[in-house]
Design an enzyme around this catalytic site. Structure first.
Site, PDB file in Angstrom:
ATOM      1  N   ILE A   1       0.837  -1.200   0.000  1.00 61.11           N
ATOM      2  CA  ILE A   1       0.000   0.000   0.000  1.00 61.11           C
ATOM      3  C   ILE A   1       0.869   1.245   0.000  1.00 61.11           C
ATOM      4  CG2 ILE A   1      -1.623   1.354   1.396  1.00 61.11           C
ATOM      5  CD1 ILE A   1      -2.864  -1.229   2.340  1.00 61.11           C
ATOM      6  N   CYS A   2       0.461   2.226  -0.811  1.00 61.46           N
ATOM      7  CA  CYS A   2       1.093   3.542  -0.792  1.00 61.46           C
ATOM      8  C   CYS A   2      -0.003   4.594  -0.874  1.00 61.46           C
ATOM      9  CB  CYS A   2       2.098   3.697  -1.932  1.00 61.46           C
ATOM     10  SG  CYS A   2       1.336   3.711  -3.574  1.00 61.46           S
ATOM     11  N   ALA A   3       0.362   5.837  -1.121  1.00 63.11           N
ATOM     12  CA  ALA A   3      -0.624   6.919  -1.101  1.00 63.11           C
ATOM     13  C   ALA A   3      -1.568   6.851  -2.291  1.00 63.11           C
ATOM     14  CB  ALA A   3       0.073   8.275  -1.056  1.00 63.11           C
TER      15      ALA A   3
END
Length: 375
Positions: free
Chosen positions: A72-74
């Protein structure tokens, strides 16, 4: 090995089902600590993306091989890059499609129950933000309460059910998320309702939610009278639906109570908050099912993903409803406050109609967790 996109909806279903899985969050540490995907059986590892640019060998032994792994990232791009590196090392992994941006905006519809004369009430769980919206359906009509800015979700769901949205209501002027209420009402030619004491600065027309007003949706009455419930805001209004459900807005939650400070008037409104919780609500039937406008912690979700509990149970178990000493209560809700919501003043201005940010700006304004409660 394979890299597979996982949608926010698919991830939400895993969280609701309390599945065990692993998250590799590659955002910066401060962003991760402030706000992340939460669940009862999630194992986490936070390693910033820039620390992985030269490879993932140093973290491989911390990533399990016996459960689903979601990177997960932004916004998505960094998580795809890291997921592909893990795949090259022989791992099957997922990445969250759209990143935390998509997680913040996903709404999961849950049927709360049937109404006595036909129809039903649905809850829309914004699981990444802690917001809760409602659709009351009866005899071909629908009312929406505390809608988020993702207005298409509500309009499309009403179309799927074959009902016409006739009324859209906000329990109060929101400060932690941008309301979609007025936009929905305009789109469907319905009526938008707002408590007038919260609307002294709005620059648009609305129908006033005043004492003595009863709104009918099909065969179901939403009784406004006697449920003026200030404290979170000066105009906060609760609704009783079908003599069975209490929509409490941001006054009362399952494991917490509302905060009175988001208009800068905590000392002025703390007495109203106590009056609402300790007198007005105690005059109501204890078998009413409380349906709040937010939840604070993931443990408040029921097994089906809904957020609901009987009022009598909350009187027995919710700490905020069991503080006999007024000075102690005042300290809880004025001296023990969590950080204020991101851009809450700008959000209030937007909900008044004074500013009209573009979509990207609105999304940025809402980034972060729910911060409407104290416990």
């Amino acid at each position: 090995m394979t890299v597979t996109a996982m949608t926010a909806g698919e991830l939400a279903k895993k969280v609701i089902a309390k599945e065990s899985f692993f998250i590799l969050d590659v955002r910066n540490e401060d962003a991760f600590e402030d706000w992340k995907v939460e669940g009862e059986n999630i194992q986490y590892l936070n390693v910033p993306y820039f620390d992985l640019l030269d490879g993932v060998e140093d973290v491989l032994d911390q990533i399990p091989t016996d459960k689903d792994v979601v990177v997960i990232c932004a916004k998505e791009g960094s998580s795809i890059f890291v997921a592909e590196m893990l795949s090259e090392e022989g791992r099957n992994v997922h990445y969250l499609q759209g990143g935390m941006k998509a997680w913040s905006e996903h709404l999961e519809p849950v049927k709360v129950g049937d109404l006595k004369d036909g129809g039903a009430i649905y809850q829309f769980v914004r699981i990444g933000k802690g917001c809760l919206s409602y659709m009351i359906v009866s005899d071909g009509e629908a009312a929406i309460i505390d809608a988020t800015r993702m207005t298409d979700v509500f309009i499309n769901y009403a179309n799927e059910l074959g009902v016409t949205i006739t009324n859209v209501l906000d329990t109060h002027l929101h400060a932690d998320h941008i309301s979609g209420g007025r936009k929905i009402a305009e789109a469907v030619n319905g009526v938008y309702w707002l408590p007038p004491k919260d609307a002294t600065e709005v620059v648009f027309e609305y129908a006033p939610l005043e004492d003595g007003r009863t709104i009918t949706v099909g065969n179901t009455k939403i009784d406004i009278q006697a449920l003026y419930s200030p404290g979170h805001t000066i105009g906060s209004t609760s609704f009783i639906v079908d003599d069975a459900y209490l929509l409490s807005g941001d006054i009362l939650f399952i494991d917490s109570i509302g905060r009175p400070d988001l208009a800068g008037l905590a000392e002025d409104w703390v007495g109203d908050l106590r009056e609402t919780l300790y007198r007005r609500y105690r005059e109501l039937a204890e078998d009413l099912v409380v349906l709040p406008a937010h939840f604070m912690i993931i443990e408040e979700l029921n097994a089906d993903g809904s957020v609901a509990e009987k009022l009598g149970t909350l009187f027995a178990k919710n700490h905020g409803l069991n503080i006999e000493d007024e000075a102690e209560f005042r300290e809880l809700v004025t001296g023990n406050l969590p950080p204020q919501p991101n851009a809450y003043q700008e959000i209030r201005q937007t909900n008044m109609g004074k500013v009209v940010p573009d979509e990207d700006t609105q999304r940025e304004m809402e980034i972060g967790p729910n911060r409407c409660a104290v416990r």
